[in-house]
Motif scaffolding. Structure first.
Motif, PDB file in Angstrom:
ATOM      1  N   ASN A 176       0.848  -1.191   0.000  1.00  0.00           N
ATOM      2  CA  ASN A 176       0.000   0.000   0.000  1.00  0.00           C
ATOM      3  C   ASN A 176       0.885   1.243   0.000  1.00  0.00           C
ATOM      4  O   ASN A 176       1.291   1.716   1.064  1.00  0.00           O
ATOM      5  CB  ASN A 176      -0.925  -0.006   1.218  1.00  0.00           C
ATOM      6  CG  ASN A 176      -1.831   1.220   1.252  1.00  0.00           C
ATOM      7  OD1 ASN A 176      -1.964   1.939   0.257  1.00  0.00           O
ATOM      8  ND2 ASN A 176      -2.451   1.466   2.397  1.00  0.00           N
ATOM      9  N   PRO A 177       1.195   1.809  -1.166  1.00  0.00           N
ATOM     10  CA  PRO A 177       2.052   2.997  -1.232  1.00  0.00           C
ATOM     11  C   PRO A 177       1.513   4.176  -0.424  1.00  0.00           C
ATOM     12  O   PRO A 177       2.284   5.008   0.048  1.00  0.00           O
ATOM     13  CB  PRO A 177       2.085   3.325  -2.734  1.00  0.00           C
ATOM     14  CG  PRO A 177       1.816   2.012  -3.403  1.00  0.00           C
ATOM     15  CD  PRO A 177       0.836   1.321  -2.509  1.00  0.00           C
ATOM     16  N   GLU A 178       0.198   4.257  -0.266  1.00  0.00           N
ATOM     17  CA  GLU A 178      -0.394   5.370   0.470  1.00  0.00           C
ATOM     18  C   GLU A 178      -0.542   5.066   1.959  1.00  0.00           C
ATOM     19  O   GLU A 178      -1.063   5.879   2.716  1.00  0.00           O
ATOM     20  CB  GLU A 178      -1.765   5.721  -0.124  1.00  0.00           C
ATOM     21  CG  GLU A 178      -1.704   6.222  -1.569  1.00  0.00           C
ATOM     22  CD  GLU A 178      -0.800   7.441  -1.729  1.00  0.00           C
ATOM     23  OE1 GLU A 178      -0.744   8.277  -0.792  1.00  0.00           O
ATOM     24  OE2 GLU A 178      -0.138   7.561  -2.774  1.00  0.00           O
ATOM     25  N   GLY A 179      -0.100   3.896   2.385  1.00  0.00           N
ATOM     26  CA  GLY A 179      -0.144   3.552   3.800  1.00  0.00           C
ATOM     27  C   GLY A 179       0.828   4.406   4.597  1.00  0.00           C
ATOM     28  O   GLY A 179       1.771   4.986   4.054  1.00  0.00           O
ATOM     29  N   ILE A 180       0.619   4.469   5.909  1.00  0.00           N
ATOM     30  CA  ILE A 180       1.454   5.305   6.771  1.00  0.00           C
ATOM     31  C   ILE A 180       2.825   4.660   6.990  1.00  0.00           C
ATOM     32  O   ILE A 180       2.918   3.505   7.415  1.00  0.00           O
ATOM     33  CB  ILE A 180       0.771   5.548   8.131  1.00  0.00           C
ATOM     34  CG1 ILE A 180      -0.529   6.338   7.926  1.00  0.00           C
ATOM     35  CG2 ILE A 180       1.708   6.303   9.077  1.00  0.00           C
ATOM     36  CD1 ILE A 180      -1.334   6.521   9.195  1.00  0.00           C
ATOM     37  N   HIS A 181       3.846   5.409   6.696  1.00  0.00           N
ATOM     38  CA  HIS A 181       5.219   4.942   6.918  1.00  0.00           C
ATOM     39  C   HIS A 181       5.682   5.292   8.333  1.00  0.00           C
ATOM     40  O   HIS A 181       6.242   4.461   9.038  1.00  0.00           O
ATOM     41  CB  HIS A 181       6.158   5.560   5.890  1.00  0.00           C
ATOM     42  CG  HIS A 181       7.554   5.026   5.949  1.00  0.00           C
ATOM     43  ND1 HIS A 181       8.510   5.509   6.828  1.00  0.00           N
ATOM     44  CD2 HIS A 181       8.162   4.029   5.244  1.00  0.00           C
ATOM     45  CE1 HIS A 181       9.635   4.835   6.664  1.00  0.00           C
ATOM     46  NE2 HIS A 181       9.469   3.948   5.711  1.00  0.00           N
TER      47      HIS A 181
ATOM     48  N   SER B  28       1.052  12.342   9.701  1.00  0.00           N
ATOM     49  CA  SER B  28       1.467  11.069   9.115  1.00  0.00           C
ATOM     50  C   SER B  28       2.195  11.305   7.790  1.00  0.00           C
ATOM     51  O   SER B  28       1.888  12.239   7.047  1.00  0.00           O
ATOM     52  CB  SER B  28       0.256  10.160   8.894  1.00  0.00           C
ATOM     53  OG  SER B  28      -0.638  10.735   7.955  1.00  0.00           O
ATOM     54  N   VAL B  29       3.149  10.446   7.516  1.00  0.00           N
ATOM     55  CA  VAL B  29       3.892  10.472   6.252  1.00  0.00           C
ATOM     56  C   VAL B  29       3.676   9.130   5.574  1.00  0.00           C
ATOM     57  O   VAL B  29       3.977   8.083   6.151  1.00  0.00           O
ATOM     58  CB  VAL B  29       5.398  10.711   6.496  1.00  0.00           C
ATOM     59  CG1 VAL B  29       6.170  10.658   5.182  1.00  0.00           C
ATOM     60  CG2 VAL B  29       5.617  12.051   7.203  1.00  0.00           C
TER      61      VAL B  29
ATOM     62  N   TYR C 297       4.771   6.537   0.110  1.00  0.00           N
ATOM     63  CA  TYR C 297       5.132   7.235  -1.118  1.00  0.00           C
ATOM     64  C   TYR C 297       5.803   8.577  -0.807  1.00  0.00           C
ATOM     65  O   TYR C 297       6.814   8.931  -1.419  1.00  0.00           O
ATOM     66  CB  TYR C 297       3.890   7.438  -1.974  1.00  0.00           C
ATOM     67  CG  TYR C 297       4.180   7.983  -3.361  1.00  0.00           C
ATOM     68  CD1 TYR C 297       5.024   7.293  -4.230  1.00  0.00           C
ATOM     69  CD2 TYR C 297       3.616   9.176  -3.800  1.00  0.00           C
ATOM     70  CE1 TYR C 297       5.301   7.776  -5.492  1.00  0.00           C
ATOM     71  CE2 TYR C 297       3.885   9.666  -5.065  1.00  0.00           C
ATOM     72  CZ  TYR C 297       4.725   8.965  -5.905  1.00  0.00           C
ATOM     73  OH  TYR C 297       5.005   9.459  -7.153  1.00  0.00           O
ATOM     74  N   GLU C 298       5.254   9.306   0.144  1.00  0.00           N
ATOM     75  CA  GLU C 298       5.847  10.597   0.523  1.00  0.00           C
ATOM     76  C   GLU C 298       7.254  10.405   1.090  1.00  0.00           C
ATOM     77  O   GLU C 298       8.163  11.202   0.816  1.00  0.00           O
ATOM     78  CB  GLU C 298       4.962  11.294   1.559  1.00  0.00           C
ATOM     79  CG  GLU C 298       3.642  11.805   1.003  1.00  0.00           C
ATOM     80  CD  GLU C 298       2.699  12.292   2.089  1.00  0.00           C
ATOM     81  OE1 GLU C 298       1.893  13.187   1.809  1.00  0.00           O
ATOM     82  OE2 GLU C 298       2.786  11.764   3.229  1.00  0.00           O
ATOM     83  N   TYR C 299       7.430   9.356   1.874  1.00  0.00           N
ATOM     84  CA  TYR C 299       8.740   9.056   2.453  1.00  0.00           C
ATOM     85  C   TYR C 299       9.773   8.788   1.367  1.00  0.00           C
ATOM     86  O   TYR C 299      10.900   9.312   1.408  1.00  0.00           O
ATOM     87  CB  TYR C 299       8.625   7.848   3.385  1.00  0.00           C
ATOM     88  CG  TYR C 299       9.954   7.272   3.805  1.00  0.00           C
ATOM     89  CD1 TYR C 299      10.744   7.908   4.754  1.00  0.00           C
ATOM     90  CD2 TYR C 299      10.418   6.081   3.232  1.00  0.00           C
ATOM     91  CE1 TYR C 299      11.968   7.379   5.127  1.00  0.00           C
ATOM     92  CE2 TYR C 299      11.649   5.553   3.602  1.00  0.00           C
ATOM     93  CZ  TYR C 299      12.413   6.197   4.545  1.00  0.00           C
ATOM     94  OH  TYR C 299      13.630   5.673   4.906  1.00  0.00           O
ATOM     95  N   GLU C 300       9.417   7.974   0.376  1.00  0.00           N
ATOM     96  CA  GLU C 300      10.346   7.630  -0.693  1.00  0.00           C
ATOM     97  C   GLU C 300      10.632   8.841  -1.594  1.00  0.00           C
ATOM     98  O   GLU C 300      11.763   9.006  -2.068  1.00  0.00           O
ATOM     99  CB  GLU C 300       9.792   6.468  -1.530  1.00  0.00           C
ATOM    100  CG  GLU C 300       9.682   5.148  -0.781  1.00  0.00           C
ATOM    101  CD  GLU C 300      11.025   4.578  -0.363  1.00  0.00           C
ATOM    102  OE1 GLU C 300      12.063   5.019  -0.905  1.00  0.00           O
ATOM    103  OE2 GLU C 300      11.050   3.698   0.518  1.00  0.00           O
ATOM    104  N   ILE C 301       9.630   9.687  -1.813  1.00  0.00           N
ATOM    105  CA  ILE C 301       9.843  10.898  -2.607  1.00  0.00           C
ATOM    106  C   ILE C 301      10.844  11.813  -1.903  1.00  0.00           C
ATOM    107  O   ILE C 301      11.777  12.339  -2.521  1.00  0.00           O
ATOM    108  CB  ILE C 301       8.518  11.652  -2.839  1.00  0.00           C
ATOM    109  CG1 ILE C 301       7.660  10.904  -3.857  1.00  0.00           C
ATOM    110  CG2 ILE C 301       8.790  13.073  -3.351  1.00  0.00           C
ATOM    111  CD1 ILE C 301       6.329  11.581  -4.138  1.00  0.00           C
ATOM    112  N   ASP C 302      10.652  12.022  -0.606  1.00  0.00           N
ATOM    113  CA  ASP C 302      11.536  12.900   0.155  1.00  0.00           C
ATOM    114  C   ASP C 302      12.968  12.366   0.156  1.00  0.00           C
ATOM    115  O   ASP C 302      13.935  13.133  -0.023  1.00  0.00           O
ATOM    116  CB  ASP C 302      11.025  13.036   1.591  1.00  0.00           C
ATOM    117  CG  ASP C 302      11.887  13.967   2.437  1.00  0.00           C
ATOM    118  OD1 ASP C 302      11.943  15.166   2.110  1.00  0.00           O
ATOM    119  OD2 ASP C 302      12.499  13.497   3.403  1.00  0.00           O
ATOM    120  N   LYS C 303      13.117  11.073   0.346  1.00  0.00           N
ATOM    121  CA  LYS C 303      14.445  10.461   0.347  1.00  0.00           C
ATOM    122  C   LYS C 303      15.104  10.594  -1.021  1.00  0.00           C
ATOM    123  O   LYS C 303      16.308  10.871  -1.124  1.00  0.00           O
ATOM    124  CB  LYS C 303      14.337   8.986   0.751  1.00  0.00           C
ATOM    125  CG  LYS C 303      15.677   8.298   0.935  1.00  0.00           C
ATOM    126  CD  LYS C 303      15.525   6.949   1.585  1.00  0.00           C
ATOM    127  CE  LYS C 303      14.814   5.962   0.676  1.00  0.00           C
ATOM    128  NZ  LYS C 303      14.863   4.573   1.221  1.00  0.00           N
TER     129      LYS C 303
END
Length: 208
Positions: free
Chosen positions: A105-110, A154-155, A158-164
């Protein structure tokens, strides 16, 4: 300057079953690395900031800046990039494919991160972006406990991987006029020092 032509060699004892029955072959010492980049980085005037764009590669950047694609290794070395596929930023399409493959789930909470908090006078008392647990709640200087929604955000995966990935785009490039000096320094630092395995400045026995 081709990177592998400057890496020193190893005499490696190649054998099949009997460790005493084989032949010595010459191979490149691909594990030979130097701390030269750290030393050079102390001089901030030696570098230019650069933002990697989609489609950029070390060799294309090298050609545009130095007029020669062969200095791509200096870009990787100066930015401590060891694994190109992991350390170089992915294009948007490649990143989308990577995220979809990595997460169910890419939109799940990391994870969760703090929300910036300020005093009544406007002074920052809590920076945003600090990773915190789901149950985190900020307590104000007055002793008021804020709700979770006002304390952390929450992040998504997908947002986590974009930021990284975006952080990988910010690199340093050695000024073109310093390339000859750096090449000479690199060659000198890669030379072997006398030891029991020493044969020449560019050749030594392996430990196998």
């Amino acid at each position: 300057m081709a990177y592998f032509s400057k890496i020193p060699n190893l005499l490696y004892h190649k054998y099949t079953k009997n460790p005493y029955d084989g032949q010595w072959i010459t191979i490149k010492n691909i594990f030979s690395r130097i701390k030269l980049a750290d030393n050079v980085k102390g001089n901030v005037t030696a570098f230019e900031d650069f933002i990697i764009q989609d489609g950029d590669r070390p060799d294309t950047i090298s050609f545009d800046l130095y007029g020669d694609p062969g200095y791509d290794w200096t870009i990787l070395l100066m930015n401590n990039m060891v694994n190109f596929y992991e350390d170089w930023p992915k294009s948007k399409n490649a990143l989308d494919n990577y995220v979809n493959y990595k997460y169910q789930n890419p939109e799940g909470i990391h994870h969760y991160e703090t929300i910036e908090q300020r005093t009544i006078g406007g002074n920052i008392i809590l920076e945003e972006g600090t990773k915190v647990p789901e149950q985190y709640q900020f307590i104000t200087p007055e002793g008021l406990t804020l709700p979770k929604l006002q304390s952390r955000v929450s992040v998504s995966n997908y947002e986590y991987e974009i930021d990284k990935n975006e952080k990988k785009r910010e690199i340093l490039l050695l000024r073109p006029d310093l390339i000859p000096q750096f090449n000479q320094l690199f060659v000198e630092e890669m030379r072997y020092s006398p030891s029991t395995e020493f044969r020449t400045e560019s050749l030594r026995l392996s430990n196998n």
